[in-house]
Design a protein around this motif. Structure first.
Motif, PDB file in Angstrom:
ATOM      1  N   ARG A  34       0.762  -1.155   0.010  1.00 45.20           N
ATOM      2  CA  ARG A  34      -0.108   0.084   0.104  1.00 45.20           C
ATOM      3  C   ARG A  34       1.036   1.248  -0.001  1.00 45.20           C
ATOM      4  NH1 ARG A  34      -2.755  -3.950  -0.316  1.00 45.20           N
ATOM      5  NH2 ARG A  34      -4.594  -4.437   0.946  1.00 45.20           N
ATOM      6  N   ILE A  35       0.442   2.418  -0.617  1.00 44.95           N
ATOM      7  CA  ILE A  35       1.096   3.351  -0.575  1.00 44.95           C
ATOM      8  C   ILE A  35       0.532   4.398   0.453  1.00 44.95           C
ATOM      9  CG2 ILE A  35       1.476   5.668  -1.533  1.00 44.95           C
ATOM     10  CD1 ILE A  35       0.773   4.327  -4.436  1.00 44.95           C
ATOM     11  N   TYR A  37       0.997   8.079   2.518  1.00 45.41           N
ATOM     12  CA  TYR A  37       1.517   9.249   2.798  1.00 45.41           C
ATOM     13  C   TYR A  37       0.769   9.749   4.034  1.00 45.41           C
ATOM     14  CZ  TYR A  37       2.394  10.084  -2.327  1.00 45.41           C
ATOM     15  OH  TYR A  37       2.713  10.243  -3.654  1.00 45.41           O
ATOM     16  N   GLY A  76       5.613   8.314   2.821  1.00 48.50           N
ATOM     17  CA  GLY A  76       5.586   9.400   2.120  1.00 48.50           C
ATOM     18  C   GLY A  76       4.993  10.649   2.937  1.00 48.50           C
ATOM     19  N   LEU A 112       9.449   9.843  -1.005  1.00 48.23           N
ATOM     20  CA  LEU A 112       8.023   9.944  -1.574  1.00 48.23           C
ATOM     21  C   LEU A 112       7.466  11.342  -1.184  1.00 48.23           C
ATOM     22  CD1 LEU A 112       5.798   8.832  -3.531  1.00 48.23           C
ATOM     23  CD2 LEU A 112       4.824   7.561  -1.264  1.00 48.23           C
ATOM     24  N   LYS A 249      -6.305   5.434  -8.382  1.00 47.55           N
ATOM     25  CA  LYS A 249      -6.349   4.835  -7.302  1.00 47.55           C
ATOM     26  C   LYS A 249      -7.189   5.570  -6.105  1.00 47.55           C
ATOM     27  CE  LYS A 249      -1.125   4.071  -7.691  1.00 47.55           C
ATOM     28  NZ  LYS A 249      -1.042   4.934  -8.750  1.00 47.55           N
ATOM     29  N   TYR A 251      -7.171   6.794  -2.313  1.00 47.15           N
ATOM     30  CA  TYR A 251      -6.425   7.126  -1.045  1.00 47.15           C
ATOM     31  C   TYR A 251      -7.384   7.473  -0.234  1.00 47.15           C
ATOM     32  CZ  TYR A 251      -2.242   7.554  -4.066  1.00 47.15           C
ATOM     33  OH  TYR A 251      -1.293   7.259  -5.077  1.00 47.15           O
ATOM     34  N   HIS A 271      -5.413   2.953  -0.869  1.00 46.76           N
ATOM     35  CA  HIS A 271      -4.006   3.505  -0.195  1.00 46.76           C
ATOM     36  C   HIS A 271      -4.169   4.373   0.791  1.00 46.76           C
ATOM     37  CE1 HIS A 271      -1.859   1.363  -3.396  1.00 46.76           C
ATOM     38  NE2 HIS A 271      -2.806   1.704  -4.171  1.00 46.76           N
TER      39      HIS A 271
END
Length: 389
Positions: A34-35, A37, A76, A112, A249, A251, A271
């Motif tokens: 998973r991303i 931030y 990130g 990131l 995506k 988020y 994400h």
């Protein structure tokens, strides 16, 4: 390691709480799927000779050091967003300087980052037009992209004020997205975070607004990396997530339901681009590492205890959540003061801060109980409460 303090409760009495040491945040372990931030906060210089409700004097050393901390554990940075008090005390000029400074650090470390572009430098006047909104977005996007950062296209109060319906939103987003160098992340920020954004996408009804937003995403998919929605409704996010165009995506911006939404279901997952990842960064990194390793039990063990804290930090009026975010950073020694843009350290009550400490302790988010007690004591003493036994 532990220390006992006395925290106020409703009715004016004090109750003992034993602060315990939790795990120290560590670098990401393994491959994440998973991303993640973290929308990062800003620290003010408490010794600046200014008018703190009017002027912004950023403590650059502490502000940028916190970004380094987030990157060091694998997260990130979502820069110059509402968590940084963007549009709520942090001006566009200061926001751009923040992005420029953070981007230089991100480049040198290969980190990131994505950064907010909006229209917050515009004065909302009766003669404001849709073309003015487009030009404002384009100016900020150009400045953000000149740093090398990906753009997060923030929701616009000015657009909300001048749009006459969904077609105006479609026109603005098509123009702005079509001029970008790399795909952007869109941000649908609900009115619970910013009352001036009520009716975004041309309707007060979220599901009607969502239909318009999905059409805009479909029409501009090639220029969109993803969308962050902050409506504090898991059902609405999942409904939208299941209807996103291919390659776009989701988020999550849901600071109430993030463990379930990030873990996902048989149809997909989200994400993360979250304000709560700032104060719970260590737990977030542990959770994402566990999820990447396929250890769902460890994922829930890291994340689930943080949810009561997040719901408390983001309780109504939700727009004041930044106070809890910055207080947590202060307690955990990421800064040596509790001073916010616009004096917003005053937006939450003493009882609110006391409950925050209890919940953060339950979630094992304190690594040095003695230092937490000392730091909390200074804040509570200024509010007339002696918490040390």
């Amino acid at each position: 390691m532990s220390v006992t303090i006395k925290l106020p409760v409703s009715g004016g009495t004090l109750e003992p709480v034993t602060l315990l040491a939790g795990p120290r945040p560590a670098a990401a372990d393994g491959q994440w799927n998973r991303i993640g931030y973290a929308a990062a906060h800003v620290v003010c210089d408490p010794l600046a000779d200014n008018d703190p409700w009017i002027d912004t004097a950023v403590d650059w050393d502490r502000t940028l050091a916190y970004r380094e901390y987030l990157w060091s554990i694998g997260l990130g940075v979502a820069e110059a967003m509402d968590t940084a008090q963007r549009g709520m005390g942090l001006s566009w000029d200061t926001s751009l300087e923040l992005v420029q400074r953070s981007m230089e650090m991100a480049k040198s470390g290969g980190h990131l980052i994505a950064s907010g572009a909006g229209t917050d430098h515009l004065d909302i006047t009766p003669d404001l037009t849709i073309d003015d909104v487009i030009a404002a977005y384009e100016m900020q996007c150009e400045a953000i992209e000149a740093t090398g950062s990906r753009v997060i296209l923030m929701a616009s109060r000015a657009l909300t004020a001048v749009a006459t319906g969904p077609d105006d939103y479609a026109k603005v987003y098509a123009r702005v997205l079509g001029g970008l160098r790399q795909p952007a992340i869109l941000h649908w920020l609900g009115e619970m975070f910013d009352p001036a954004l009520k009716g975004y996408w041309g309707s007060d009804d979220h599901m009607t607004a969502m239909a318009t937003c999905l059409e805009i995403l479909k029409d501009n998919a090639a220029n969109i990396d993803g969308i962050k929605i902050s409506l504090l409704s898991a059902d609405k996010e999942i409904h939208m997530r299941n209807r996103l165009p291919e390659g776009v995506k989701m988020y999550t911006g849901d600071d109430f339901n993030y463990p379930d939404l990030i873990q996902g279901d048989e149809d997909g997952y989200s994400h993360a681009l979250l304000g709560i990842f700032d104060p719970i960064a260590g737990a977030a990194a542990r959770a994402l590492s566990a999820l990447g390793a396929g250890d769902n039990a460890a994922y829930r063990q890291a994340f689930d205890p943080t949810v009561p804290l997040s719901r408390h930090i983001f309780k109504a009026p939700t727009r004041y959540y930044k106070t809890g975010v910055v207080f947590m950073a202060y307690l955990n020694a990421h800064q040596d003061h509790f001073t916010m843009v616009g004096g917003q350290e005053s937006t939450r009550s003493t009882l609110h801060l006391a409950e925050l400490i209890r919940l953060a302790n339950d979630a094992q988010l304190f690594t040095d109980p003695d230092d937490v007690a000392r730091r909390a004591s200074a804040v509570f003493a200024a509010r007339g409460v002696e918490i040390l036994a």
